[in-house]
Design an enzyme around this catalytic site. Structure first.
Site, PDB file in Angstrom:
ATOM      1  NE  ARG A   1      -3.663  -0.136   2.397  1.00 41.95           N
ATOM      2  CZ  ARG A   1      -5.220  -0.384   2.355  1.00 41.95           C
ATOM      3  NH1 ARG A   1      -5.505  -1.446   2.121  1.00 41.95           N
ATOM      4  NH2 ARG A   1      -5.924   0.809   2.256  1.00 41.95           N
TER       5      ARG A   1
ATOM      6  CE1 TYR B   1      -4.496   6.643  -3.281  1.00 38.82           C
ATOM      7  CE2 TYR B   1      -4.780   6.062  -0.918  1.00 38.82           C
ATOM      8  CZ  TYR B   1      -5.266   6.718  -2.247  1.00 38.82           C
ATOM      9  OH  TYR B   1      -6.321   7.434  -1.933  1.00 38.82           O
TER      10      TYR B   1
ATOM     11  CB  VAL C   1     -15.273  -2.632   0.741  1.00 35.80           C
ATOM     12  CG1 VAL C   1     -15.695  -1.247   1.626  1.00 35.80           C
ATOM     13  CG2 VAL C   1     -15.966  -3.844   1.431  1.00 35.80           C
TER      14      VAL C   1
HETATM   15  P1  NAD Z   1     -11.126   7.597  -9.050  1.00 36.69           P
HETATM   16  O1  NAD Z   1     -10.225   6.500  -9.169  1.00 36.69           O
HETATM   17  O2  NAD Z   1     -12.729   7.484  -9.433  1.00 36.69           O
HETATM   18  O3  NAD Z   1     -10.616   8.871  -9.633  1.00 36.69           O
HETATM   19  C1  NAD Z   1      -9.445   9.303 -10.031  1.00 36.69           C
HETATM   20  C2  NAD Z   1      -9.336  10.158 -11.114  1.00 36.69           C
HETATM   21  O4  NAD Z   1      -8.067  10.239 -11.672  1.00 36.69           O
HETATM   22  C3  NAD Z   1      -9.883   9.037 -12.084  1.00 36.69           C
HETATM   23  O5  NAD Z   1     -10.406   9.918 -13.209  1.00 36.69           O
HETATM   24  C4  NAD Z   1      -8.428   8.710 -13.131  1.00 36.69           C
HETATM   25  O6  NAD Z   1      -8.596   8.490 -14.325  1.00 36.69           O
HETATM   26  C5  NAD Z   1      -7.723   9.810 -12.932  1.00 36.69           C
HETATM   27  N1  NAD Z   1      -6.112   9.854 -12.913  1.00 36.69           N
HETATM   28  C6  NAD Z   1      -5.427   8.815 -12.289  1.00 36.69           C
HETATM   29  N2  NAD Z   1      -4.424   9.104 -12.713  1.00 36.69           N
HETATM   30  C7  NAD Z   1      -4.079  10.040 -13.294  1.00 36.69           C
HETATM   31  C8  NAD Z   1      -2.886  10.561 -13.974  1.00 36.69           C
HETATM   32  N3  NAD Z   1      -1.830  10.254 -13.885  1.00 36.69           N
HETATM   33  N4  NAD Z   1      -3.207  11.820 -14.669  1.00 36.69           N
HETATM   34  C9  NAD Z   1      -4.549  12.378 -14.828  1.00 36.69           C
HETATM   35  N5  NAD Z   1      -5.640  11.689 -14.262  1.00 36.69           N
HETATM   36  C10 NAD Z   1      -5.156  10.545 -13.598  1.00 36.69           C
HETATM   37  O7  NAD Z   1     -11.154   7.792  -7.404  1.00 36.69           O
HETATM   38  P2  NAD Z   1     -12.056   8.847  -6.490  1.00 36.69           P
HETATM   39  O8  NAD Z   1     -12.519   7.982  -5.628  1.00 36.69           O
HETATM   40  O9  NAD Z   1     -12.685   9.606  -7.337  1.00 36.69           O
HETATM   41  O10 NAD Z   1     -10.726   9.426  -5.910  1.00 36.69           O
HETATM   42  C11 NAD Z   1     -10.360  10.934  -6.341  1.00 36.69           C
HETATM   43  C12 NAD Z   1      -9.281  11.332  -5.204  1.00 36.69           C
HETATM   44  O11 NAD Z   1      -9.836  11.343  -4.049  1.00 36.69           O
HETATM   45  C13 NAD Z   1      -8.028  10.675  -5.489  1.00 36.69           C
HETATM   46  O12 NAD Z   1      -6.862  11.495  -5.330  1.00 36.69           O
HETATM   47  C14 NAD Z   1      -8.038   9.704  -4.240  1.00 36.69           C
HETATM   48  O13 NAD Z   1      -6.792   9.257  -3.555  1.00 36.69           O
HETATM   49  C15 NAD Z   1      -8.760  10.607  -3.263  1.00 36.69           C
HETATM   50  N6  NAD Z   1      -9.627   9.850  -2.084  1.00 36.69           N
HETATM   51  C16 NAD Z   1     -10.359   9.322  -2.471  1.00 36.69           C
HETATM   52  C17 NAD Z   1     -11.354   8.400  -1.299  1.00 36.69           C
HETATM   53  C18 NAD Z   1     -12.465   7.942  -1.592  1.00 36.69           C
HETATM   54  O14 NAD Z   1     -12.900   6.947  -0.791  1.00 36.69           O
HETATM   55  N7  NAD Z   1     -13.028   7.814  -2.654  1.00 36.69           N
HETATM   56  C19 NAD Z   1     -10.502   8.372   0.022  1.00 36.69           C
HETATM   57  C20 NAD Z   1      -9.371   9.101   0.025  1.00 36.69           C
HETATM   58  C21 NAD Z   1      -8.884   9.805  -0.966  1.00 36.69           C
HETATM   59  N1  UDP Z   2     -12.894  -5.571   1.730  1.00 35.62           N
HETATM   60  C1  UDP Z   2     -13.650  -6.585   1.787  1.00 35.62           C
HETATM   61  N2  UDP Z   2     -13.932  -7.068   0.707  1.00 35.62           N
HETATM   62  C2  UDP Z   2     -13.916  -6.740  -0.595  1.00 35.62           C
HETATM   63  C3  UDP Z   2     -13.274  -5.508  -0.739  1.00 35.62           C
HETATM   64  C4  UDP Z   2     -12.656  -4.920   0.504  1.00 35.62           C
HETATM   65  O1  UDP Z   2     -13.723  -7.367   2.857  1.00 35.62           O
HETATM   66  O2  UDP Z   2     -14.437  -7.278  -1.274  1.00 35.62           O
HETATM   67  C5  UDP Z   2     -12.277  -4.849   2.824  1.00 35.62           C
HETATM   68  C6  UDP Z   2     -10.914  -4.493   2.718  1.00 35.62           C
HETATM   69  O3  UDP Z   2     -10.018  -5.682   3.364  1.00 35.62           O
HETATM   70  C7  UDP Z   2     -10.707  -3.398   3.805  1.00 35.62           C
HETATM   71  C8  UDP Z   2     -12.088  -2.578   3.704  1.00 35.62           C
HETATM   72  O4  UDP Z   2     -12.900  -3.553   3.294  1.00 35.62           O
HETATM   73  O5  UDP Z   2     -10.661  -3.866   5.010  1.00 35.62           O
HETATM   74  C9  UDP Z   2     -12.094  -1.469   3.059  1.00 35.62           C
HETATM   75  O6  UDP Z   2     -11.549  -1.890   1.717  1.00 35.62           O
HETATM   76  P1  UDP Z   2     -11.512  -0.580   0.737  1.00 35.62           P
HETATM   77  O7  UDP Z   2     -10.459  -1.272  -0.615  1.00 35.62           O
HETATM   78  O8  UDP Z   2     -12.808  -0.298   0.115  1.00 35.62           O
HETATM   79  O9  UDP Z   2     -10.628   0.667   1.211  1.00 35.62           O
HETATM   80  P2  UDP Z   2      -9.447   0.787   2.133  1.00 35.62           P
HETATM   81  O10 UDP Z   2      -8.781  -0.272   2.684  1.00 35.62           O
HETATM   82  O11 UDP Z   2      -8.658   1.716   1.231  1.00 35.62           O
HETATM   83  O12 UDP Z   2      -9.833   1.601   3.217  1.00 35.62           O
END
Ligand code: NAD
Ligand code: UDP
Length: 311
Positions: free
Chosen positions: A140, A143, A185
């Protein structure tokens, strides 16, 4: 205002595009379509205030803008681990490119950071003052450490060059426009239940997460961007805490059908617990998530039913 949204065709980015267009802004949506899709912003194409640009944030770019929301980065573990070196480049070089542009054109720049900066936290719930418990060399790490490095860059550009930054730490967020095969998930469980497949709980399912509905989160984004009291970092998420087994049971109850729960191996470094302390967001933004998990899950089920043609 003219606003650049990197990753604007993704799950969160496309909802942000919608809300900012509604408010009358001009949007430049930059995306390389790795995990984003044109269909997420298709309804905006043709709007004279919306431009879609295929571009990679790791390559230099230049736009005259007032605001930059930097969301570009794959967010689900299978996608960010697919090419970990690229994920790190996206976070780090993407941040440098956004910050350099903000400095040049005097724009305010927002970083979508993550609760992953806390790693497998030893402090619960997580406050912004907690420095985290992160493995620097695990699966991980591309990221987690990429996002931590991006935060460092944001604060160094702020201190060294006076760049006007806003850094938010997002906790698990879900809703319509997640990819069906995203691997996160909520989408996994809903799609499995709708297709009558077994629900895959990793490990025993006692690990916890806090799930925020996308509309609440995007509302928090915009409030945070336009306030002047703090540059962050600020947690945004829903403090309701659920085990993965509870989530699986809720999805089964809402979808109905015959799926059963099966257990698969727990991925490496999977955090055991996660829950935001949102005191800062409450105090500064007057922000609080409004959508309860059951209601958000119902809306997300409806979206997947329709998009998968299961109606
Ligand atoms: P997502 O994967 O749907 O969106 C990410 C977007 O970035 C996509 O459209 C992808 O094509 C684009 N992208 C990826 N790499 C790129 C690059 N090199 N150049 C240009 N575009 C690129 O995910 P999301 O859930 O919408 O997440 C958006 C942001 O929020 C991310 O930075 C993610 O780390 C952050 N975030 C999301 C969550 C969540 O739970 N959804 C939680 C924590 C942080
Ligand atoms: N997870 C799960 N089944 C799935 C996908 C994810 O039990 O099919 C669990 C995963 O191991 C984690 C939690 O759900 O403990 C959240 O996972 P996700 O990938 O959504 O987000 P993150 O771990 O980045 O918070």
């Amino acid at each position: 205002m003219r606003i650049l949204i990197t990753g604007g065709a993704g799950f969160l980015g496309s909802h942000l595009c919608d809300r900012l267009i509604e408010q009358g802004h001009e949007i430049i949506c930059l995306d390389n379509f790795f995990t984003g899709r044109k269909v997420n912003v298709e309804h905006l194409i043709g709007n004279p205030r919306f431009e879609l640009v295929r571009h990679d944030v790791i390559d230099h770019f230049k736009f005259e803008v007032d605001r930059i929301y930097n969301l570009a980065c794959p967010a689900s573990p299978p996608h960010y681990q697919y090419n970990p070196i690229k994920t790190m480049k996206t976070s780090v070089l993407g941040a440098i490119n956004c910050l350099g542009l903000a400095k040049r054109v005097n724009a305010r720049v927002f970083q979508a950071s993550t609760s992953e900066v806390y790693g497998d936290p030893l402090v619960h719930p997580q406050t912004e003052g907690y420095w985290g418990h992160v493995n620097p060399i695990g699966l991980r790490s591309c990221y987690d450490e990429g996002k931590r490095c991006a935060e460092t860059l944001f604060f160094d550009y702020h201190r060294e060059h006076g760049v006007d930054i806003r850094v938010i730490r997002i906790f698990n967020t879900y809703g319509p426009r997640m990819l069906a095969d995203d691997g996160r998930v909520v989408s996994n469980f809903i799609v499995q239940a709708l297709q009558g497949k077994d629900i895959t709980v990793y490990g025993e399912g006692s690990q916890t997460r806090s799930f925020c509905f996308v509309d609440d989160l995007v509302d928090g984004f915009m409030r945070f961007m336009e306030q002047e009291k703090t540059v962050g970092p600020m947690n945004l998420g829903n403090p309701g805490e659920f085990t993965m087994l509870q989530l699986a049971e809720l999805v089964l109850k809402k979808v109905g059908g015959k799926s059963k729960i099966t257990h698969k191996e727990l991925p490496a470094d999977d955090p055991k617990q996660r829950k935001p302390d949102i005191t800062l967001a409450r105090d500064i933004l007057g922000w609080e998530p409004k959508v309860p998990l059951e209601e958000g899950i119902e809306k997300t089920i409806a979206y997947f039913r329709e998009s998968l043609g299961l109606k």
